[in-house]
Design a protein around this motif. Structure first.
Motif, PDB file in Angstrom:
ATOM      1  N   PHE A   9     -86.923 -18.999  80.961  1.00 48.86           N
ATOM      2  CA  PHE A   9     -87.442 -18.354  82.274  1.00 48.86           C
ATOM      3  C   PHE A   9     -87.468 -19.897  83.182  1.00 48.86           C
ATOM      4  O   PHE A   9     -86.735 -19.665  84.288  1.00 48.86           O
ATOM      5  CB  PHE A   9     -88.666 -17.712  82.272  1.00 48.86           C
ATOM      6  CG  PHE A   9     -89.074 -17.532  83.642  1.00 48.86           C
ATOM      7  CD1 PHE A   9     -88.401 -16.697  84.509  1.00 48.86           C
ATOM      8  CD2 PHE A   9     -90.093 -18.108  84.350  1.00 48.86           C
ATOM      9  CE1 PHE A   9     -88.683 -16.265  85.705  1.00 48.86           C
ATOM     10  CE2 PHE A   9     -90.567 -17.559  85.498  1.00 48.86           C
ATOM     11  CZ  PHE A   9     -89.976 -17.025  86.368  1.00 48.86           C
ATOM     12  N   SER A  13     -84.835 -20.008  86.209  1.00 47.13           N
ATOM     13  CA  SER A  13     -85.327 -20.237  87.646  1.00 47.13           C
ATOM     14  C   SER A  13     -84.696 -21.665  88.211  1.00 47.13           C
ATOM     15  O   SER A  13     -84.627 -21.447  89.263  1.00 47.13           O
ATOM     16  CB  SER A  13     -87.010 -20.323  87.489  1.00 47.13           C
ATOM     17  OG  SER A  13     -87.559 -20.534  88.625  1.00 47.13           O
ATOM     18  N   GLY A  59     -79.633 -16.626  80.854  1.00 45.44           N
ATOM     19  CA  GLY A  59     -80.716 -16.117  80.295  1.00 45.44           C
ATOM     20  C   GLY A  59     -80.220 -15.412  78.753  1.00 45.44           C
ATOM     21  O   GLY A  59     -78.843 -14.962  79.001  1.00 45.44           O
ATOM     22  N   GLN A 132     -84.687 -13.100  87.814  1.00 43.19           N
ATOM     23  CA  GLN A 132     -84.846 -14.252  86.876  1.00 43.19           C
ATOM     24  C   GLN A 132     -85.577 -13.829  85.636  1.00 43.19           C
ATOM     25  O   GLN A 132     -85.127 -14.257  84.267  1.00 43.19           O
ATOM     26  CB  GLN A 132     -85.394 -15.258  87.601  1.00 43.19           C
ATOM     27  CG  GLN A 132     -84.670 -15.581  88.790  1.00 43.19           C
ATOM     28  CD  GLN A 132     -85.404 -16.831  89.748  1.00 43.19           C
ATOM     29  OE1 GLN A 132     -86.105 -17.556  89.208  1.00 43.19           O
ATOM     30  NE2 GLN A 132     -85.554 -16.450  91.135  1.00 43.19           N
ATOM     31  N   LEU A 133     -86.747 -13.064  85.681  1.00 38.71           N
ATOM     32  CA  LEU A 133     -87.558 -12.884  84.514  1.00 38.71           C
ATOM     33  C   LEU A 133     -86.835 -11.816  83.624  1.00 38.71           C
ATOM     34  O   LEU A 133     -86.740 -11.879  82.344  1.00 38.71           O
ATOM     35  CB  LEU A 133     -88.812 -12.499  85.001  1.00 38.71           C
ATOM     36  CG  LEU A 133     -89.930 -12.178  83.914  1.00 38.71           C
ATOM     37  CD1 LEU A 133     -90.140 -13.509  83.132  1.00 38.71           C
ATOM     38  CD2 LEU A 133     -91.270 -11.621  84.196  1.00 38.71           C
ATOM     39  N   VAL A 136     -84.542 -12.949  80.785  1.00 39.77           N
ATOM     40  CA  VAL A 136     -85.017 -13.611  79.303  1.00 39.77           C
ATOM     41  C   VAL A 136     -85.642 -12.846  78.593  1.00 39.77           C
ATOM     42  O   VAL A 136     -86.325 -13.289  77.493  1.00 39.77           O
ATOM     43  CB  VAL A 136     -85.759 -15.068  79.697  1.00 39.77           C
ATOM     44  CG1 VAL A 136     -84.797 -15.883  80.656  1.00 39.77           C
ATOM     45  CG2 VAL A 136     -86.942 -14.734  80.432  1.00 39.77           C
TER      46      VAL A 136
END
Length: 267
Positions: A9, A13, A59, A132-133, A136
């Motif tokens: 992450f 990010s 990711g 973004q989260l 992953v």
């Protein structure tokens, strides 16, 4: 190698932040060259597309969800960027930015960078945290599948409202007979801001897709912030102030929902 977990992450990010910095720098250079900074509105949707692609590439989470989010964000973001490009092409500076620069002291360049480009880049990064989260996290299972499906459905509703609303307004303005009239037909008869409502739904839908696996729900502040932008900070409320003096707008407000669609009231 694609990454997962906290380290993954962090990598996603940082990579997302970097691509947004590069995008905003390039947009600023273009705006300075052409003499108007509303070009930043064109890069708004494009920035999210870049983040979605970067997140999916860096990711190492569930492949299906990474691909789904890239497709959803790309369809929404590229359409919006093209719409903003067509809307601003051949026109002068946006009055919002003219007013901002007029009331701000100090170097014009510093004000533009700080209050327009840095602000937009930071907002893009924060609002895109669900993308973004999700990039992953592992696969969606069990009840999460229903949440993912609901998210996709909410995105579809939002995209239709935004795209159709923009198209209806564009056709309405193109008719000389409608000059000075209030747009109150089609989706605009059900909500005074179908495009902003649709945009909000798009981001709640994307959040639901990310929330289909833990800890995706923790990024809820991102769609909340986007909705705040669309309703209060730069969206519907601000537009209503400029429209309130137009003949017939008070009657339109009385019979039409503000943000969330509802059947129009009788005149």
């Amino acid at each position: 190698m694609n990454a997962t977990g906290p380290a993954g992450f962090a990598a996603v990010s940082v990579a997302s932040l970097l691509v947004l910095v590069l995008l905003q720098a390039a947009t600023f250079a273009i705006g300075r060259r052409i003499g108007r900074y509303n070009v930043v509105d064109v890069s708004w949707g494009l920035g999210f597309v870049l983040v979605a692609v970067v997140a999916a590439t860096v990711g190492g989470g569930d492949v299906m969800r990474r691909v789904l989010l890239v497709l959803l964000v790309a369809v929404w973001g590229l359409r919006l960027s093209w719409h903003m490009h067509a809307k601003s092409r051949g026109r002068g500076e946006d009055p919002r930015y003219e007013e901002l620069l007029a009331r701000s002291a100090g170097s014009r360049t510093a004000v533009v960078i700080r209050k327009i480009f840095l602000t937009q880049g930071a907002a893009q990064w924060f609002v895109s945290l669900p993308l973004q989260l999700s990039a992953v996290l592992g696969a969606t299972h069990g009840p999460g599948v229903a949440v993912l499906g609901l998210g996709a459905a909410v995105w579809v509703v939002g995209f239709v409202f935004e795209a159709v609303g923009d198209s209806q307004l564009e056709r309405f303005k193109a008719e000389p007979a409608n000059r000075g009239r209030v747009m109150d037909v089609g989706l605009w008869a059900w909500t005074r801001h179908p495009n902003y409502f649709g945009d909000a739904c798009v981001w709640w839908g994307l959040w639901l897709v990310a929330a289909s696996v833990w800890p995706g729900p923790l990024t809820i502040a991102s769609p909340v912030l986007m909705t705040y932008f669309l309703v209060y900070a730069t969206g519907a409320r601000l537009l209503e102030k400029s429209m309130s003096q137009r003949p017939g707008y008070a009657e339109y407000q009385a019979r039409t929902g503000f943000f969330v669609p509802r059947p129009p009231r009788p005149s």
